[in-house]
Design a protein around this motif. Structure first.
Motif, mmCIF file in Angstrom:
data_model
loop_
_atom_site.group_PDB
_atom_site.id
_atom_site.type_symbol
_atom_site.label_atom_id
_atom_site.label_comp_id
_atom_site.label_asym_id
_atom_site.label_seq_id
_atom_site.Cartn_x
_atom_site.Cartn_y
_atom_site.Cartn_z
ATOM 1 N N ASN A 123 0.822 -1.215 0.000
ATOM 2 C CA ASN A 123 0.000 0.000 0.000
ATOM 3 C C ASN A 123 0.856 1.265 0.000
ATOM 4 O O ASN A 123 0.543 2.245 -0.680
ATOM 5 C CB ASN A 123 -0.941 0.010 1.200
ATOM 6 N N SER A 124 1.917 1.234 0.774
ATOM 7 C CA SER A 124 2.807 2.391 0.830
ATOM 8 C C SER A 124 3.494 2.616 -0.517
ATOM 9 O O SER A 124 3.567 3.748 -1.000
ATOM 10 C CB SER A 124 3.847 2.186 1.930
ATOM 11 N N LEU A 125 3.968 1.546 -1.137
ATOM 12 C CA LEU A 125 4.626 1.671 -2.440
ATOM 13 C C LEU A 125 3.673 2.223 -3.493
ATOM 14 O O LEU A 125 4.009 3.153 -4.227
ATOM 15 C CB LEU A 125 5.177 0.321 -2.895
ATOM 16 N N VAL A 126 2.458 1.679 -3.553
ATOM 17 C CA VAL A 126 1.500 2.119 -4.570
ATOM 18 C C VAL A 126 1.120 3.578 -4.357
ATOM 19 O O VAL A 126 1.061 4.369 -5.312
ATOM 20 C CB VAL A 126 0.259 1.202 -4.569
ATOM 21 N N SER A 127 0.873 3.973 -3.111
ATOM 22 C CA SER A 127 0.462 5.356 -2.860
ATOM 23 C C SER A 127 1.594 6.333 -3.158
ATOM 24 O O SER A 127 1.367 7.387 -3.779
ATOM 25 C CB SER A 127 -0.040 5.520 -1.428
ATOM 26 N N ILE A 128 2.804 6.009 -2.751
ATOM 27 C CA ILE A 128 3.935 6.905 -3.025
ATOM 28 C C ILE A 128 4.231 6.960 -4.514
ATOM 29 O O ILE A 128 4.464 8.030 -5.080
ATOM 30 C CB ILE A 128 5.171 6.474 -2.206
ATOM 31 N N PRO A 157 16.279 14.735 -9.869
ATOM 32 C CA PRO A 157 16.223 15.638 -8.709
ATOM 33 C C PRO A 157 14.794 16.064 -8.340
ATOM 34 O O PRO A 157 14.450 16.136 -7.156
ATOM 35 C CB PRO A 157 17.054 16.846 -9.134
ATOM 36 N N LEU A 158 13.954 16.344 -9.358
ATOM 37 C CA LEU A 158 12.565 16.713 -9.058
ATOM 38 C C LEU A 158 11.844 15.570 -8.363
ATOM 39 O O LEU A 158 11.145 15.779 -7.365
ATOM 40 C CB LEU A 158 11.825 17.090 -10.343
ATOM 41 N N LEU A 159 12.018 14.353 -8.883
ATOM 42 C CA LEU A 159 11.389 13.197 -8.262
ATOM 43 C C LEU A 159 11.916 12.992 -6.849
ATOM 44 O O LEU A 159 11.151 12.657 -5.949
ATOM 45 C CB LEU A 159 11.617 11.941 -9.103
ATOM 46 N N GLY A 160 13.201 13.203 -6.638
ATOM 47 C CA GLY A 160 13.766 13.065 -5.296
ATOM 48 C C GLY A 160 13.124 14.016 -4.292
ATOM 49 O O GLY A 160 12.811 13.633 -3.165
ATOM 50 N N MET A 161 12.884 15.261 -4.723
ATOM 51 C CA MET A 161 12.224 16.223 -3.834
ATOM 52 C C MET A 161 10.781 15.820 -3.555
ATOM 53 O O MET A 161 10.313 15.891 -2.412
ATOM 54 C CB MET A 161 12.294 17.624 -4.433
ATOM 55 N N VAL A 162 10.086 15.383 -4.599
ATOM 56 C CA VAL A 162 8.692 14.961 -4.433
ATOM 57 C C VAL A 162 8.622 13.721 -3.549
ATOM 58 O O VAL A 162 7.771 13.620 -2.658
ATOM 59 C CB VAL A 162 8.036 14.719 -5.810
ATOM 60 N N LEU A 163 9.530 12.762 -3.768
ATOM 61 C CA LEU A 163 9.534 11.541 -2.954
ATOM 62 C C LEU A 163 9.852 11.839 -1.497
ATOM 63 O O LEU A 163 9.307 11.203 -0.598
ATOM 64 C CB LEU A 163 10.535 10.522 -3.507
ATOM 65 N N GLY A 164 10.740 12.782 -1.250
ATOM 66 C CA GLY A 164 11.045 13.155 0.135
ATOM 67 C C GLY A 164 9.809 13.651 0.866
ATOM 68 O O GLY A 164 9.540 13.265 2.010
ATOM 69 N N ASN A 165 9.037 14.493 0.199
ATOM 70 C CA ASN A 165 7.808 14.992 0.815
ATOM 71 C C ASN A 165 6.759 13.896 0.920
ATOM 72 O O ASN A 165 6.038 13.813 1.914
ATOM 73 C CB ASN A 165 7.268 16.178 0.016
ATOM 74 N N ALA A 166 6.648 13.053 -0.108
ATOM 75 C CA ALA A 166 5.680 11.952 -0.069
ATOM 76 C C ALA A 166 6.038 10.962 1.031
ATOM 77 O O ALA A 166 5.152 10.445 1.722
ATOM 78 C CB ALA A 166 5.627 11.244 -1.422
ATOM 79 N N THR A 168 7.626 11.597 3.864
ATOM 80 C CA THR A 168 7.273 12.202 5.154
ATOM 81 C C THR A 168 5.763 12.160 5.378
ATOM 82 O O THR A 168 5.296 11.764 6.448
ATOM 83 C CB THR A 168 7.780 13.645 5.217
ATOM 84 N N GLY A 169 4.981 12.564 4.371
ATOM 85 C CA GLY A 169 3.523 12.565 4.514
ATOM 86 C C GLY A 169 2.966 11.170 4.725
ATOM 87 O O GLY A 169 2.085 10.963 5.571
ATOM 88 N N THR A 170 3.477 10.206 3.976
ATOM 89 C CA THR A 170 2.977 8.837 4.102
ATOM 90 C C THR A 170 3.334 8.241 5.455
ATOM 91 O O THR A 170 2.501 7.597 6.094
ATOM 92 C CB THR A 170 3.546 7.951 2.970
ATOM 93 N N SER A 171 4.555 8.447 5.905
ATOM 94 C CA SER A 171 4.935 7.873 7.199
ATOM 95 C C SER A 171 4.154 8.514 8.343
ATOM 96 O O SER A 171 3.743 7.824 9.283
ATOM 97 C CB SER A 171 6.440 7.988 7.425
ATOM 98 N N LEU A 172 3.920 9.826 8.278
ATOM 99 C CA LEU A 172 3.120 10.480 9.319
ATOM 100 C C LEU A 172 1.673 9.981 9.293
ATOM 101 O O LEU A 172 1.073 9.726 10.344
ATOM 102 C CB LEU A 172 3.149 11.996 9.152
ATOM 103 N N ALA A 173 1.119 9.836 8.088
ATOM 104 C CA ALA A 173 -0.256 9.348 7.974
ATOM 105 C C ALA A 173 -0.370 7.910 8.454
ATOM 106 O O ALA A 173 -1.323 7.556 9.167
ATOM 107 C CB ALA A 173 -0.732 9.452 6.524
ATOM 108 N N LEU A 174 0.591 7.056 8.104
ATOM 109 C CA LEU A 174 0.568 5.663 8.570
ATOM 110 C C LEU A 174 0.695 5.585 10.083
ATOM 111 O O LEU A 174 -0.016 4.822 10.736
ATOM 112 C CB LEU A 174 1.706 4.869 7.913
#
Length: 182
Positions: A123-128, A157-166, A168-174
């Motif tokens: 679920n985490s992989l698919v959502s991220i 680099p753009l994907l890296g920035m987006v993944l960093g935020n995703a 953080t958001g996913t781990s906090l939500a989980l």
């Protein structure tokens, strides 16, 4: 603009459908060289922290020195790896790297939580992957207009920035979800 972006924009009449003006800063494959004095200044900042730690008897000098050495080694390795990655001129290699980065981010977001459920990794992989692919493709095709769309100098680099935020958001939500369920 590319075809799917035009179709998407025309599907929503409130968005402008006129072609975007030329980018004010055209993308070039150049880099900013650093002079020796700039490197010396960054080293002086770290050495200043080590001197402060010694003079104030904080006991951090050894840890700061090791951290600075690790930082230099990691940046050199990342530089060599990114040099190889930026030379890729094949969309399949770039997409493979995108999937690898997303899988690492999905795994890291789950590892930041204390509780688990059976399909949490999937679920985490698919959502991220879905969220980061949407945002990054919108950036690449709809806003920045990278040509070709898979140019790793911009996409990674753009994907890296987006993944960093995703991540953080996913781990906090989980974490919040699992705390509220228990």
């Amino acid at each position: 603009m590319s075809g799917w972006v035009d179709e998407w924009i025309h599907a929503f009449p409130m968005l402008p459908s006129t072609p975007s003006p030329p980018h004010p800063f055209p993308m070039t494959n150049t880099y900013l060289p650093l002079d020796n004095w700039q490197l010396a200044l960054s080293a002086a900042l770290i050495l200043n922290n080590i001197n402060l730690s010694v003079s104030l008897k904080l006991g951090l000098a050894r840890r700061l020195g090791i951290a600075a050495l690790r930082m230099v080694i990691q940046l050199l390795l990342v530089g060599y790896i990114l040099g190889w990655v930026f030379a890729l001129d094949n969309p399949l290699w770039v997409l493979g790297l995108v999937l690898t980065m997303s899988a690492i981010a999905g795994n890291a977001s789950v590892n930041r939580t204390r509780r688990r459920f059976p399909s949490i990794y999937w679920n985490s992989l698919v959502s991220i992957l879905a969220a980061s692919a949407f945002v990054t493709s919108l950036l690449v095709e709809g806003i920045i207009h990278i040509d070709p769309w898979y140019d790793p100098q911009y996409v990674i680099p753009l994907l890296g920035m987006v993944l960093g935020n995703a991540l953080t958001g996913t781990s906090l939500a989980l974490d919040r979800l699992m705390e509220d369920l228990v």
